[in-house]
Design a protein around this motif. Structure first.
Motif, mmCIF file in Angstrom:
data_model
loop_
_atom_site.group_PDB
_atom_site.id
_atom_site.type_symbol
_atom_site.label_atom_id
_atom_site.label_comp_id
_atom_site.label_asym_id
_atom_site.label_seq_id
_atom_site.Cartn_x
_atom_site.Cartn_y
_atom_site.Cartn_z
ATOM 1 N N VAL A 1 -25.920 39.224 21.795
ATOM 2 C CA VAL A 1 -24.404 39.031 22.469
ATOM 3 C C VAL A 1 -23.599 39.823 22.101
ATOM 4 N N ALA A 2 -22.495 40.284 22.640
ATOM 5 C CA ALA A 2 -21.387 41.180 22.213
ATOM 6 C C ALA A 2 -20.617 40.363 21.198
ATOM 7 N N CYS A 3 -20.069 40.938 20.170
ATOM 8 C CA CYS A 3 -19.332 40.236 19.262
ATOM 9 C C CYS A 3 -18.003 41.187 18.712
ATOM 10 N N ALA A 4 -17.046 40.766 18.133
ATOM 11 C CA ALA A 4 -15.903 41.691 17.613
ATOM 12 C C ALA A 4 -16.194 42.115 16.286
ATOM 13 N N ALA A 5 -15.730 43.270 16.194
ATOM 14 C CA ALA A 5 -16.067 43.881 14.761
ATOM 15 C C ALA A 5 -15.366 42.933 13.657
ATOM 16 N N PRO A 6 -15.941 43.033 12.482
ATOM 17 C CA PRO A 6 -15.491 42.156 11.258
ATOM 18 C C PRO A 6 -14.213 42.827 10.829
ATOM 19 N N ARG A 7 -13.273 41.840 10.421
ATOM 20 C CA ARG A 7 -12.087 42.637 9.561
ATOM 21 C C ARG A 7 -12.335 42.768 8.085
ATOM 22 N N ALA B 1 -14.155 36.177 3.593
ATOM 23 C CA ALA B 1 -14.897 37.021 4.097
ATOM 24 C C ALA B 1 -15.424 36.657 5.498
ATOM 25 N N ASP B 2 -15.376 37.588 6.593
ATOM 26 C CA ASP B 2 -15.933 37.238 7.946
ATOM 27 C C ASP B 2 -16.901 37.679 8.150
ATOM 28 N N LEU B 3 -17.783 38.264 7.259
ATOM 29 C CA LEU B 3 -19.116 38.917 7.593
ATOM 30 C C LEU B 3 -19.737 39.099 6.008
ATOM 31 N N ASN C 1 -21.630 28.705 6.700
ATOM 32 C CA ASN C 1 -20.447 29.019 6.776
ATOM 33 C C ASN C 1 -20.065 29.400 8.471
ATOM 34 N N SER C 2 -21.345 29.568 9.122
ATOM 35 C CA SER C 2 -21.115 30.308 10.521
ATOM 36 C C SER C 2 -20.545 31.421 10.719
ATOM 37 N N LEU C 3 -20.837 32.461 9.547
ATOM 38 C CA LEU C 3 -20.600 33.761 9.444
ATOM 39 C C LEU C 3 -21.637 34.618 9.917
ATOM 40 N N PRO C 4 -21.419 35.777 10.456
ATOM 41 C CA PRO C 4 -22.637 36.662 10.889
ATOM 42 C C PRO C 4 -22.958 37.385 9.635
ATOM 43 N N PHE C 5 -24.403 37.856 9.750
ATOM 44 C CA PHE C 5 -25.088 38.016 8.332
ATOM 45 C C PHE C 5 -25.704 39.557 8.687
ATOM 46 N N LEU C 6 -25.210 40.632 7.986
ATOM 47 C CA LEU C 6 -25.776 41.947 8.230
ATOM 48 C C LEU C 6 -27.036 42.267 7.192
ATOM 49 N N LEU D 1 -28.931 31.191 11.982
ATOM 50 C CA LEU D 1 -28.221 32.334 11.398
ATOM 51 C C LEU D 1 -27.812 33.433 12.304
ATOM 52 N N ARG D 2 -26.572 33.738 12.529
ATOM 53 C CA ARG D 2 -26.044 34.988 13.287
ATOM 54 C C ARG D 2 -26.337 36.135 12.721
ATOM 55 N N VAL D 3 -27.254 36.948 13.207
ATOM 56 C CA VAL D 3 -27.480 38.227 12.393
ATOM 57 C C VAL D 3 -26.701 39.457 13.244
#
Length: 449
Positions: free
Chosen positions: A125-131, A185-187, A207-212, A410-412
């Protein structure tokens, strides 16, 4: 994401299925015509050669000394003897022709399966870039990939904050990740092995954060099954600026997270040995005979969902099942999806050369190999604690040990362009190939496998 058309998929797959059956029939014709009365001999000798090789391999891993030497001779000599027998009986052309046609049949069947691949699960799914992305990097991981690929420098150029782990091994990765979350941190991301990936992934999930994931480890199984580039870890950083998200499952063993596998029994005990890191193959060959004999007397017991597995020498529990079940799972196999909400389970009990040959010839249908899946697995043994390998890390856990899975926890975040992304990777049986080739099953049945 490309649109999936069932009609177009079937139109592509049907001629490929017919070609697979044509090649399979061709192999039979070659054996009966070129081989003549020796066609059946080709099959018999070939199967016998595989059995001898498997038995020899068993003696190599389960014994020391002269028996191991004999096993090595059998493992190498079995295939050689088959070739010599074929040549002396003037059956080598028939055998080679049949082998080529069987390989072509298998390739065509795989092509039909790929044509029917659909984005069922693992949908990005599309997502905004992390800040404020925070990337934790292990300079020692993968033989120094962080420095070799200039990962820290490139990440900082993309605006990410980089935390380099203490190379002495005293860094608390979980604490570092939680501190990063507390500082906004937002990622979260990791350039390191799968064990480190799992620890930080758990913090991201909590923490429902995206993971790289950055493929800077040695084997990078998790990265491979996400479709990431394992040859160029720097390409994973593209997920920061041109990325999308996958919702995947996260496994846990007694509360400790894992992204790939948890091993019990023989392999887990080998991993525990201090010399394993420096000489994996040598340590395994030295330790396996004693371990196999020990587990023949003190086996593992497992509850896989509602089914009980008794007297297992080794168990492999994976975060979603592998598409190549058996001893290759976790090493050579792949997981076609990571969001199925099920644990894959492979149980092994092989106590003789005959059982080893059975595993080689029959796979999951053999007595020595059990392939299953479940939502929960509980492992017990006579001892108060057992050796456990969690994503390759050696642990000792009190019994019973429970493995669970958290579906899509997990949001990857992954790059939109990645070399290994694909469909569901469904495996088609020959029965399905036949039905597909001649249209004897309904479209929906074929597409569902």
């Amino acid at each position: 994401m490309a649109f999936f058309s069932p009609d177009a998929a079937l139109s592509r797959a049907r001629p490929q299925a017919r070609l697979a059956l044509f090649c399979l029939l061709g192999a039979v014709v070659v054996l009966l015509t070129v081989g003549g009365s020796g066609g059946l001999l080709v099959l018999f000798v070939g199967v016998a050669g595989v059995a001898v090789m498997a038995a020899g391999t068993w003696w190599v891993i389960a014994h020391h000394g002269a028996v191991r030497v004999v096993g090595g001779l059998l493992a190498l000599g079995g295939p050689a003897a088959v070739i010599v027998l074929y040549a002396r009986a003037d059956l080598l052309p028939a055998a080679l022709g049949a082998l080529v046609l069987l390989a072509a049949a298998a390739a065509s069947a795989r092509a039909a399966a790929r044509s029917l691949d659909r984005p069922a699960g693992m949908q990005a799914v599309a997502c905004a870039a992390p800040r404020h992305a925070v990337l934790i990097m292990n300079p020692k991981s993968g033989g120094g990939k962080v420095a070799r690929f200039r990962l820290a420098e490139k990440a900082r150029e993309m605006g990410a904050e980089v935390v380099l782990l203490d190379t002495s091994g005293h860094s608390d990765v979980t604490q570092i990740a939680r501190a990063a979350v507390a500082q906004g941190a937002d990622l979260l991301g990791v350039a390191g092995g799968d064990g480190t990936q799992a620890l930080v992934a758990q913090v991201a999930a909590e923490n429902s954060l995206p993971f790289l994931v950055i493929s800077a480890g040695t084997r990078n199984h998790f990265a491979m099954d996400l479709g990431l580039d394992r040859e160029d870890p720097a390409a994973c950083l593209d997920g920061l600026t041109d990325g999308e998200e996958l919702n995947v499952d996260l496994g846990a063993v007694d509360g400790r997270p894992f992204v790939n596998t948890v091993s019990f029994g023989v392999y887990a005990d080998v991993v525990q040995r201090p010399e394993y890191r420096d000489s994996k193959a040598g340590t395994a060959l030295d330790a396996l005979p004693g371990l196999l004999l020990a587990y023949a007397g003190e086996p593992l017991e497992a509850r896989v969902g509602d089914v009980r597995l008794d007297a297992q020498q080794a168990l492999l529990v994976s975060n979603n099942p592998y598409s190549v079940p058996g001893l290759a799972a976790g090493t050579g196999g792949r997981r076609p999806r990571l969001d199925g909400g099920r644990l894959g389970v492979v149980g092994v009990r092989v106590t003789s050369a005959a059982q080893a040959a059975g595993v080689a010839l029959r796979g999951p249908a053999s007595v020595g190999l059990k392939v299953m899946d479940a939502g929960q697995v509980t492992v017990t043994a006579q001892a108060p604690s057992i050796a456990v390998g969690v994503d390759g890390e050696a642990l000792s856990l009190p019994t019973p040990v429970t493995c669970t899975i958290s579906p899509r926890a997990l949001r990857v975040r992954v790059p939109r362009k990645r070399p290994g992304s694909g469909g569901s990777g469904q495996a088609l049986s020959w029965r399905t190939i036949f039905s597909l080739a001649f249209g004897r099953r309904r479209q929906t049945e074929i597409l569902q496998g």
